[in-house]
Scaffold this motif. Structure first.
Motif, PDB file in Angstrom:
ATOM      1  N   PHE A 159       6.693 -55.620 -31.692  1.00  0.00           N
ATOM      2  CA  PHE A 159       7.670 -54.945 -30.843  1.00  0.00           C
ATOM      3  C   PHE A 159       8.390 -53.833 -31.608  1.00  0.00           C
ATOM      4  CE2 PHE A 159      12.167 -54.904 -29.292  1.00  0.00           C
ATOM      5  CZ  PHE A 159      11.934 -54.251 -28.099  1.00  0.00           C
ATOM      6  N   ARG A 188       6.125 -50.916 -32.162  1.00  0.00           N
ATOM      7  CA  ARG A 188       5.978 -50.101 -30.948  1.00  0.00           C
ATOM      8  C   ARG A 188       7.188 -49.191 -30.753  1.00  0.00           C
ATOM      9  NH1 ARG A 188       2.464 -49.726 -26.887  1.00  0.00           N
ATOM     10  NH2 ARG A 188       3.148 -49.369 -24.745  1.00  0.00           N
ATOM     11  N   LYS A 214       7.260 -45.079 -30.595  1.00  0.00           N
ATOM     12  CA  LYS A 214       7.895 -44.321 -29.515  1.00  0.00           C
ATOM     13  C   LYS A 214       9.030 -43.432 -30.025  1.00  0.00           C
ATOM     14  CE  LYS A 214       6.801 -47.433 -25.669  1.00  0.00           C
ATOM     15  NZ  LYS A 214       7.325 -48.213 -24.529  1.00  0.00           N
ATOM     16  N   ILE A 221      11.983 -49.879 -19.873  1.00  0.00           N
ATOM     17  CA  ILE A 221      11.007 -50.178 -20.923  1.00  0.00           C
ATOM     18  C   ILE A 221      10.567 -48.926 -21.661  1.00  0.00           C
ATOM     19  CG2 ILE A 221       8.656 -51.019 -21.353  1.00  0.00           C
ATOM     20  CD1 ILE A 221       9.086 -52.892 -18.895  1.00  0.00           C
ATOM     21  N   ASN A 222      10.236 -47.876 -20.915  1.00  0.00           N
ATOM     22  CA  ASN A 222       9.572 -46.709 -21.508  1.00  0.00           C
ATOM     23  C   ASN A 222      10.501 -45.556 -21.860  1.00  0.00           C
ATOM     24  OD1 ASN A 222       6.894 -47.799 -21.326  1.00  0.00           O
ATOM     25  ND2 ASN A 222       6.980 -47.446 -19.129  1.00  0.00           N
ATOM     26  N   GLU A 229       5.341 -56.831 -17.488  1.00  0.00           N
ATOM     27  CA  GLU A 229       4.573 -55.746 -16.867  1.00  0.00           C
ATOM     28  C   GLU A 229       3.243 -56.275 -16.350  1.00  0.00           C
ATOM     29  OE1 GLU A 229       4.962 -52.147 -19.759  1.00  0.00           O
ATOM     30  OE2 GLU A 229       5.557 -53.976 -20.819  1.00  0.00           O
ATOM     31  N   GLN A 250       5.201 -55.793 -24.093  1.00  0.00           N
ATOM     32  CA  GLN A 250       5.210 -54.661 -25.020  1.00  0.00           C
ATOM     33  C   GLN A 250       4.554 -55.015 -26.347  1.00  0.00           C
ATOM     34  OE1 GLN A 250       6.811 -51.127 -24.795  1.00  0.00           O
ATOM     35  NE2 GLN A 250       5.815 -51.822 -22.925  1.00  0.00           N
ATOM     36  N   SER A 251       4.810 -56.208 -26.841  1.00  0.00           N
ATOM     37  CA  SER A 251       4.189 -56.614 -28.101  1.00  0.00           C
ATOM     38  C   SER A 251       2.684 -56.791 -27.935  1.00  0.00           C
ATOM     39  CB  SER A 251       4.831 -57.909 -28.620  1.00  0.00           C
ATOM     40  OG  SER A 251       4.537 -59.003 -27.780  1.00  0.00           O
ATOM     41  N   GLN A 306       1.030 -53.383 -27.981  1.00  0.00           N
ATOM     42  CA  GLN A 306       0.941 -52.906 -29.356  1.00  0.00           C
ATOM     43  C   GLN A 306      -0.195 -53.601 -30.095  1.00  0.00           C
ATOM     44  OE1 GLN A 306       2.432 -50.456 -30.759  1.00  0.00           O
ATOM     45  NE2 GLN A 306       2.218 -50.749 -32.953  1.00  0.00           N
TER      46      GLN A 306
END
Length: 422
Positions: free
Chosen positions: A152, A155, A159, A341-342, A373, A395-396, A399
């Motif tokens: 996480f 990631r 970003k 999230i993004n 998601e 998310q993890s 990644q």
């Protein structure tokens, strides 16, 4: 056989240390295997060994075959002059330094256990999706959860890079960066890059000045996106077009070359017209949005920021000049979750980093409040027994798949290393 397996064997000392000899028969003692830095130059730095009765300090280089030294042109690179030991799986040719002294060689296959080799071959054998698909669900939960947290953070760091670049371009204008990031994610995968270019082309100072009237913001976004019909019929569209021409002249805005926005395969609520109108209303309603985003700590607080209704015209339209049944077209919960999230979480992480603060733990907690998601990658993991419960876990997993599984980095992955140990 790949070099990363030999790196694993060497780094974790998974070989028989007793009675080591080089290929020339010289007694070898390993005092320190060195530091695995994964950067240019030798594989392991600052190692210490004893050859015969002589102690050596320097670097270790690892290859499948000795001849790879020449295949990789290390003989021409001064970074490799301080290599004190060449560790290989198979020795097939002597290797010399620039002063013609031969580099000692340890042939690792003679000291690696059959079990470790079989575990590696099992992990590295072809599978339908990822190498560990039949074993990943067996990983100890403590190991898996700790690895998820590391993934996480990785990631977030990835970003952070484009955000940092935009900050440099805007002279640290956080409001402008947030506007561009939000625009990109309002466009989703299909129109994201086009929306991003539109937002970047409009100086945020103009957005701030014109935000008092939502029609002005709509005219800016629609006009820059070149969405006005050639033959304008209704009065609202005529008004927006007139406003855009006036604002463009007022601020001397230049027309930019962008790809046409796409309507195809989108549900009407995701049409680019609707998303741009929502973006305009958001910046009309929420002054100083960046400041509000930064202080928000819970999913509920963030959802409240996006609790807005689209302008009157777009409640009865999906496209210009085409009236439809009235609908408020508010943000759905799932869409706001995607924005959190993004966009929001990466922005909060970047801002904390700029202030020298650690925010990953609080952001991890925030994403635990957000629903998992739904996409093909998460569905595939679920099929193999890894069921994500929230956005932190999805998310993890993204990644993991993109940066490890797709890159065949099993031996840089905590899951792969754990499977080799069991």
């Amino acid at each position: 056989m790949k070099e990363d397996f030999l790196h694993y064997i060497w780094q974790y000392k998974k070989f028989d240390f007793s009675n080591l000899t080089t290929v020339s028969g010289e007694l070898l003692t390993i005092i320190n295997c060195g530091n695995y830095l994964q950067q240019s130059g030798p594989d392991f730095f600052n190692a210490q060994i004893v050859l015969g009765n002589q102690k050596w300090a320097g670097n270790i280089e690892i290859h499948i075959k000795s001849s790879d030294w020449y295949l990789h042109h290390h003989e021409k690179d001064s970074n490799y002059e301080n290599v004190i030991l060449h560790v290989v799986w198979e020795h097939d040719t002597p290797v010399f330094r620039k002063d013609n002294s031969e580099i000692p060689v340890l042939e690792l296959k003679n000291y690696t256990s059959k079990r470790d080799l079989e575990n590696y071959q099992s992990l590295a054998s072809p599978k339908s999706w990822i190498y560990c698909e039949s074993q990943i669900a067996t990983i100890d939960s403590f190991v898996f959860q700790n690895w998820q947290e590391r993934l996480f953070v990785e990631r977030l760091e990835r970003k952070y890079i484009p955000i940092d670049q935009m900050l440099k371009e805007t002279e640290n204008n956080w409001e402008a960066v947030l506007f561009c990031m939000l625009a990109k994610n309002f466009g989703l995968n299909t129109n994201g890059e086009t929306f991003f270019k539109i937002a970047k082309s409009i100086p945020f100072s103009i957005v701030r000045k014109e935000s008092a009237e939502v029609a002005n913001l709509e005219s800016l976004l629609f006009g820059t996106a070149d969405l006005f019909p050639v033959d304008v019929q209704d009065n609202y569209t005529k008004d927006l077009k007139t406003r855009f021409e006036y604002i463009s002249q007022k601020y001397k805005l230049k027309k930019i070359a962008i790809e046409p926005v796409q309507f195809f395969k989108h549900r009407p609520d995701n049409f680019p017209t609707i998303r741009l109108a929502q973006l305009a209303m958001l910046y009309h309603k929420q002054q100083n949005l960046f400041s509000k985003v930064i202080v928000a700590k819970t999913a509920k607080e963030l959802h409240q920021l996006f609790d807005i209704t689209i302008s009157d015209y777009w409640q009865t339209h999906y496209q210009f000049d085409r009236e439809s049944p009235k609908k408020k077209k508010q943000f759905s919960k799932s869409f706001v979750d995607l924005l959190v999230i993004n966009t929001i979480v990466p922005i909060q992480f970047a801002y904390a980093k700029s202030q020298g603060k650690e925010a990953s733990e609080s952001l991890l907690d925030l994403l635990r409040e957000i629903a998992a998601e739904k996409n093909i990658i998460i569905e595939k993991f679920s099929n193999f027994g890894i069921k994500a419960r929230n956005a932190f876990e999805t998310q993890s997993l993204l990644q993991l798949k993109n940066e490890y599984c797709n890159q065949s980095k099993c031996l840089q992955c905590a899951i792969g290393i754990q499977l080799l140990k069991t």
